[in-house]
Design a protein around this motif. Structure first.
Motif, PDB file in Angstrom:
ATOM      1  N   CYS A   1      45.115  39.192  41.923  1.00 16.22           N
ATOM      2  CA  CYS A   1      44.974  37.914  41.215  1.00 16.22           C
ATOM      3  C   CYS A   1      44.634  36.752  42.148  1.00 16.22           C
ATOM      4  CB  CYS A   1      46.230  37.601  40.418  1.00 16.22           C
ATOM      5  SG  CYS A   1      47.698  37.400  41.411  1.00 16.22           S
TER       6      CYS A   1
ATOM      7  N   CYS B   1      41.878  34.635  40.738  1.00 15.00           N
ATOM      8  CA  CYS B   1      41.967  33.981  39.431  1.00 15.00           C
ATOM      9  C   CYS B   1      42.519  32.559  39.567  1.00 15.00           C
ATOM     10  CB  CYS B   1      42.806  34.806  38.461  1.00 15.00           C
ATOM     11  SG  CYS B   1      44.581  34.675  38.676  1.00 15.00           S
TER      12      CYS B   1
ATOM     13  N   HIS C   1      53.799  41.471  39.122  1.00 18.95           N
ATOM     14  CA  HIS C   1      53.045  42.724  39.161  1.00 18.95           C
ATOM     15  C   HIS C   1      53.879  43.901  39.662  1.00 18.95           C
ATOM     16  CE1 HIS C   1      49.188  40.888  38.142  1.00 18.95           C
ATOM     17  NE2 HIS C   1      49.603  39.853  38.859  1.00 18.95           N
TER      18      HIS C   1
END
Length: 69
Positions: free
Chosen positions: A31, A34, A49
């Motif tokens: 990520c 992002c 996660h």
């Protein structure tokens, strides 16, 4: 002293230490690219996660040059 701490935003870590991208990928944390990575810190991202935070921190800090004060 470690260069990277758990409370650092993921985006800041990657920007300051691009060599950590490989470490994030190795741990399954993808990520960093992002938008949330600008606000979510390393610990939050790892926990979200299911990644072992301590192991991630060890590997992240091993990947960057250490400075002594």
């Amino acid at each position: 002293m470690d260069a990277i701490s758990k409370d650092m935003p993921i985006g800041d870590v990657v920007q300051k230490y691009p060599e950590t991208i490989e470490v994030f990928l190795k741990h399954g944390l993808m990520c960093f690219g992002c938008a949330i990575a600008r606000f979510e810190n390393v610990e939050q991202g790892a926990m979200a996660h299911g990644i072992n935070v301590d192991s991630l921190m060890t590997d992240l800090n091993a990947a960057v040059p250490q400075t002594s004060n």
